[in-house]
Design an enzyme around this catalytic site. Structure first.
Site, mmCIF file in Angstrom:
data_model
loop_
_atom_site.group_PDB
_atom_site.id
_atom_site.type_symbol
_atom_site.label_atom_id
_atom_site.label_comp_id
_atom_site.label_asym_id
_atom_site.label_seq_id
_atom_site.Cartn_x
_atom_site.Cartn_y
_atom_site.Cartn_z
ATOM 1 N N GLY A 96 0.821 -1.203 0.000
ATOM 2 C CA GLY A 96 0.000 0.000 0.000
ATOM 3 C C GLY A 96 0.855 1.253 0.000
ATOM 4 O O GLY A 96 1.987 1.249 -0.479
ATOM 5 N N SER A 97 0.320 2.313 0.572
ATOM 6 C CA SER A 97 0.978 3.617 0.506
ATOM 7 C C SER A 97 2.092 3.756 1.543
ATOM 8 O O SER A 97 2.050 3.116 2.598
ATOM 9 C CB SER A 97 -0.053 4.726 0.724
ATOM 10 O OG SER A 97 -0.499 4.715 2.078
ATOM 11 N N GLU A 145 5.664 -3.322 1.158
ATOM 12 C CA GLU A 145 5.819 -3.018 -0.269
ATOM 13 C C GLU A 145 4.983 -1.773 -0.516
ATOM 14 O O GLU A 145 3.759 -1.832 -0.543
ATOM 15 C CB GLU A 145 5.358 -4.212 -1.117
ATOM 16 C CG GLU A 145 5.908 -4.204 -2.529
ATOM 17 C CD GLU A 145 5.112 -3.338 -3.465
ATOM 18 O OE1 GLU A 145 5.523 -2.176 -3.690
ATOM 19 O OE2 GLU A 145 4.076 -3.796 -3.959
ATOM 20 N N CYS A 152 2.047 -1.163 -8.840
ATOM 21 C CA CYS A 152 3.101 -0.543 -8.032
ATOM 22 C C CYS A 152 4.317 -0.166 -8.860
ATOM 23 O O CYS A 152 4.982 0.827 -8.582
ATOM 24 C CB CYS A 152 3.510 -1.473 -6.889
ATOM 25 S SG CYS A 152 2.165 -1.833 -5.743
ATOM 26 N N GLU A 187 3.332 9.021 -6.391
ATOM 27 C CA GLU A 187 2.886 7.853 -7.141
ATOM 28 C C GLU A 187 1.521 8.167 -7.749
ATOM 29 O O GLU A 187 0.539 8.350 -7.032
ATOM 30 C CB GLU A 187 2.771 6.639 -6.209
ATOM 31 C CG GLU A 187 2.329 5.371 -6.919
ATOM 32 C CD GLU A 187 2.280 4.187 -5.969
ATOM 33 O OE1 GLU A 187 2.748 3.105 -6.368
ATOM 34 O OE2 GLU A 187 1.779 4.344 -4.842
#
Length: 475
Positions: free
Chosen positions: A228-229, A248, A282, A376
């Protein structure tokens, strides 16, 4: 005829539990209700942890049984391939052809994890300056694993957490993303059919601020694996203290197109991978760096390929780009692109939305300080910049708070060997885009892209404890 929506139950301690509190999941393209999922109460979350703790202490799950169960799940997933792919396409918005690839990859991930269950061996330590002692190590399960998973790969990223955890002999509690929770619950059905011991798999759904926080603050959980973030990843690490986590997190991955590379091949591949899954990957191609001498050649081919992408219904096998996960996310990226345009960036194509769909968007003249460069984007948006020397390109890649993966197109053998040492990323892909992953490879980043590695052989080493044993043979 009114479509009947089946209410999805939670999987807790080997039983299917229905709750009054529910969450509706919508088809991301049509807007119709796809499913209705039960939401876990604090009492049910606690029950899941209690069941996992009991299983860890009192139920044997031997390596040979783990191997058998994981292979059986892989086989069941093959048999239910179309059903899972359709669920991914509808609740996640992923084009059906890509959804089918995700299911196939998930099968492989289970198979790889099954093999790793047979390789958990310790080692004999050489006896230097320790006469009369025999030294060796063993590997044992770390304990309860909490898997907090994202929406963008609602099956394979769940499998990448569940399969290694089980292969290592750990009970696992899954908290899937709410918007794609159906797929996780369907996976639990297969795990149950495959014979996973009672208590070794739980699935609880609900918000991060409720269910997620309860899991983070439960000291009985030994390891957290999260995709996630960065903001949430940092919060997880602060909350759990010295307990372990595999994180991650975000990225704004770049691919370099050097003048000696195959420019035409790069243009075609980058046009596909910048917009795969509507950019919600991602390692999606977010930044393209093209050497100035081949800029015109690259841009002509790249824009032509982008223009050929079909945008629309994810259930149509000819669709390349489907909807984003929510209209909220579409509005966010629309604001970011407009902000970049107002600050001097140029929109060459795209920049428009309809419902949950945002058109594939190519931006030039984007600079540091713009969200589309620094953050992102997680959307079908890519920026293209030029450079003169490879040193300049390397500096541009590294000028980021993220460091997940990077790609480079070059025929220079020396450069291909040197550049992994120069780029501040967890993975370097030569003669392909940064958006490449095969499920057996070690996968993870540096800086704010997180820590730890996924890929069954690598993830499993973080999900076991190495215990040193010293035997006094003279005692």
């Amino acid at each position: 005829m009114v479509k009947t929506i089946e209410k999805q139950k939670l999987f807790i301690n080997g039983e299917w539990v229905e709750t009054e509190d529910t969450y509706r999941i919508y088809n991301k393209y049509t807007g119709d209700v796809f499913s209705e999922v039960s939401i876990a109460s604090p009492e049910l979350v606690d029950k899941a942890v209690v069941a996992a703790a009991h299983a860890h202490k009192h139920r044997e799950f031997s390596p040979d049984n783990r191997y058998t169960v994981l292979l059986r799940v892989a086989e069941l997933l093959k048999q239910n391939r179309d059903d899972f792919a359709n669920a991914i396409a509808q609740e996640g918005g992923k084009p059906i052809t890509d959804a089918l690839v995700e299911v196939n990859r998930s099968v492989s991930t289970f198979e790889l994890a099954a093999e790793e269950a047979k390789k958990l061996v310790g080692e004999i330590i050489p006896n230097y300056n320790a006469q009369g002692r025999f030294l060796y190590t063993i590997k044992k399960p770390v304990g309860i694993v909490a898997a907090i998973t994202p929406f963008n790969f609602p099956l394979n990223l769940v499998v990448h957490k569940v399969a290694p955890a089980l292969a290592a002999g750990n009970p696992v509690i899954v908290k899937p993303a709410s918007d794609t929770a159906t797929v996780s619950l369907k996976l639990c059905e297969l795990l149950e059919q495959a014979g996973v011991p009672k208590g070794y798999v739980q699935c609880v759904t609900g918000g991060g601020s409720t269910v997620g926080e309860q899991l983070l603050n439960d000291q009985r959980i030994a390891h957290y694996t999260f995709t996630g973030s960065p903001s949430v990843g940092k919060h997880i690490q602060r909350t759990i203290g010295l307990r372990k986590a595999t994180l991650e997190l975000g990225s704004n991955s770049a691919t370099i197109v050097h003048s000696d590379g195959d420019v035409e091949q790069a243009a075609a591949r980058l046009a596909k991978m910048a917009f795969a899954n509507a950019g919600q990957i991602c390692i999606s191609v977010q930044r393209i760096l093209v050497q100035r001498s081949v800029e015109k050649q690259f841009m002509k081919a790249f824009l032509q390929h982008v223009g050929e992408l079909k945008v629309g219904d994810p259930l149509d096998p000819t669709t390349n780009v489907g909807p984003m996960i929510s209209e909220k996310e579409v509005r966010r990226i629309e604001e970011w692109v407009n902000e970049a345009r107002d600050s001097g960036a140029t929109i060459l194509t795209g920049g428009k939305r309809r419902g949950n769909i945002y058109e594939p968007t190519v931006i030039t003249n984007a600079t540091k300080g713009m969200k589309v460069v620094d953050e992102e984007v997680f959307a079908p948006v890519v920026s293209v910049a030029t450079y003169d020397t490879i040193e300049e390109a390397i500096d541009l890649v590294n000028d980021s708070k993220y460091g997940l993966q990077a790609g480079i197109y070059t025929k220079d053998l020396n450069l291909s060997f040197k550049i992994p040492y120069l780029l501040e990323v967890g993975g370097v892909i030569v003669n392909d885009t940064c958006c490449y992953r095969t499920d057996q490879m070690p996968y993870g980043g540096v800086k704010e892209s997180g820590n730890g590695k996924e890929g069954p052989a690598y993830a499993i080493q973080e999900l076991v404890e190495t215990v040193t044993v010293v035997v006094n043979v003279e005692g």
